[in-house]
Design a protein around this motif. Structure first.
Motif: not given
Length: 426
Positions: A293-304
């Motif tokens: 298992y795992g946890v992922l945190l991402r930052a994306t722009a509004a367009d994905g």
């Protein structure tokens, strides 16, 4: 009349500014008035507590001694209550016996003599309604902005389910009540250990097996004292969305949410030019999950478009997984930079934070409520990257490289001739 016109102009200006600025981000709750630490000790007084297998003494006598020492050493600011289960009904009617739980000391400033006298009269008696005792203990502690603690001491598993104590613990955690349940087991039984571990894990508490009077007393004292250290402001409850455009807009702060197995939850954070977003997420494993298992945190722009992906930060605990990230437009998002001749953009960039997990429940594990999530957000001034030497570009860079190559070749030739001449003479 002049003052009226000025006031109207100011009001119109404020309304226009608000409209241009867009929706205001949700704020974490303001610091509440400090509350005293609140703890309730829940003691099992069922028939099995007669067993004399702790230092040659009965389990109930060891627990009574521990309670007396804890009450004597209680910090002055701590509000303590005591609830018992299985302490009064001596009959065989399970329906009646499974309602047998009472609060013998109300939560509040403690009358030490009265508390010790109430505990001294307890005698092992009936059934073991742990789930019901936990639910009513949470009601005893009431609500508030700070964390409250229950310390459960028992030697056996619940004999009255439903309600199942693990489900009660998850129910309490899902209510966002900022309640932690620590459990202490007085019998070396694997089934009891698993149940107490489940209760503690569901609420962020701890499980301890106490096999001596000294261990029991020391551990209860430690947990009561810890209530003062964890008597802090609770995170603001927020609900993430399944897409960026409908996600809640958040300001810097600490937030709590729930996420289902293998789910993606979205949150939005405004970041202005020259600012850096710092975010972290922690997810508690409050029930059995598969090993991969795992946890992922991402930052994306509004367009994905993905801006940055968070790395596993490590929490130091086996039952909590964390990840964190940092992002600023000037440092990391090359595509978001404007040309040097363009007019600087002053509107904030809306960054989408995406919390994902790859957990899968083991067979028989409840899927609801979702796993506890704590999200921490901060926006600070971006640290400028150090400037490197500028060698130019285009024809200027080509000319510099050509000259450097010629000088290097000339120097290498002179050194070679000198070395050959020296070698021939010798």
């Amino acid at each position: 009349m002049i003052n009226f016109k000025r006031s109207a102009a100011v009001l119109l200006g404020l309304l226009a500014t608000t409209a241009l600025a867009g929706p205001v981000p949700a704020q974490a709750d303001e610091e509440p008035v400090p509350e005293p630490p609140r703890v309730e000790l829940v003691l099992d007084v069922s028939g099995s507590m007669r067993a004399a297998d702790i230092d040659g003494r009965s389990r109930i006598s060891v627990a009574q001694q521990a309670f007396n020492e804890v009450v004597d050493a209680l910090p002055a600011e701590t509000q303590l209550g005591i609830r018992v289960l299985g302490a009064t009904y001596r009959g065989k009617d399970k329906k009646v016996g499974c309602q047998d739980t009472q609060q013998i000391v109300p939560v509040g400033p403690v009358d030490r003599a009265a508390a010790k006298a109430a505990v001294a009269t307890l005698r092992p008696t009936g059934f073991t309604p742990v789930g019901l005792a936990l639910r009513t203990a949470a009601q005893d502690l009431g609500t508030g902005a700070t964390t409250r603690r229950i310390v459960l001491i028992t030697d056996g598993e619940d004999t009255c389910a439903p309600p199942d104590p693990c489900e009660v613990a998850r129910e309490l955690a899902a209510q966002g009540t900022s309640l932690v349940v620590d459990t202490l087991g007085l019998a070396p039984d694997e089934k009891v250990r698993r149940q107490l571990l489940c209760i503690a894990s569901a609420t962020g508490g701890t499980y301890t097996a106490a096999q001596s009077a000294e261990e029991l007393t020391g551990r209860i004292k430690q947990l009561v004292e810890r209530a003062g250290d964890t008597n802090t402001r609770a995170p603001t409850v927020v609900g993430g969305a399944n897409a960026c455009d409908s996600a809640p807009l958040l300001a810097p702060g600490v937030y709590a949410d729930r996420e289902a197995f293998s789910e993606h939850r979205y949150y939005r954070v405004p970041v202005r030019p020259g600012q850096e977003l710092r975010a972290s997420v922690s997810m508690a494993l409050d029930r059995p999950v598969n090993r991969d298992y795992g946890v992922l945190l991402r930052a994306t722009a509004a367009d994905g478009r993905e801006l940055v992906r968070g790395a596993d930060a490590g929490s130091g605990r086996a039952d909590v997984l964390s990840a964190g990230l940092r992002w600023s437009a000037t440092a990391d998002d090359e595509d978001a930079r404007t040309e040097e001749t363009a007019t600087p953009v002053v509107e904030p960039t809306t960054v989408c934070l995406v919390v994902s997990n790859s957990f899968a429940p083991r067979p028989g594990t409840a899927a609801t409520p979702g796993l506890p999530v704590e999200l921490t957000i901060d926006v600070v001034a971006a640290a400028p990257a150090p400037d490197g030497p500028d060698l130019g570009r285009g024809w200027v860079l080509l000319a510099l490289l050509t000259i450097a190559g010629l000088l290097t070749g000339l120097l290498a030739g002179l050194l070679t001739r000198w070395w050959v001449a020296t070698w021939r003479e010798n």
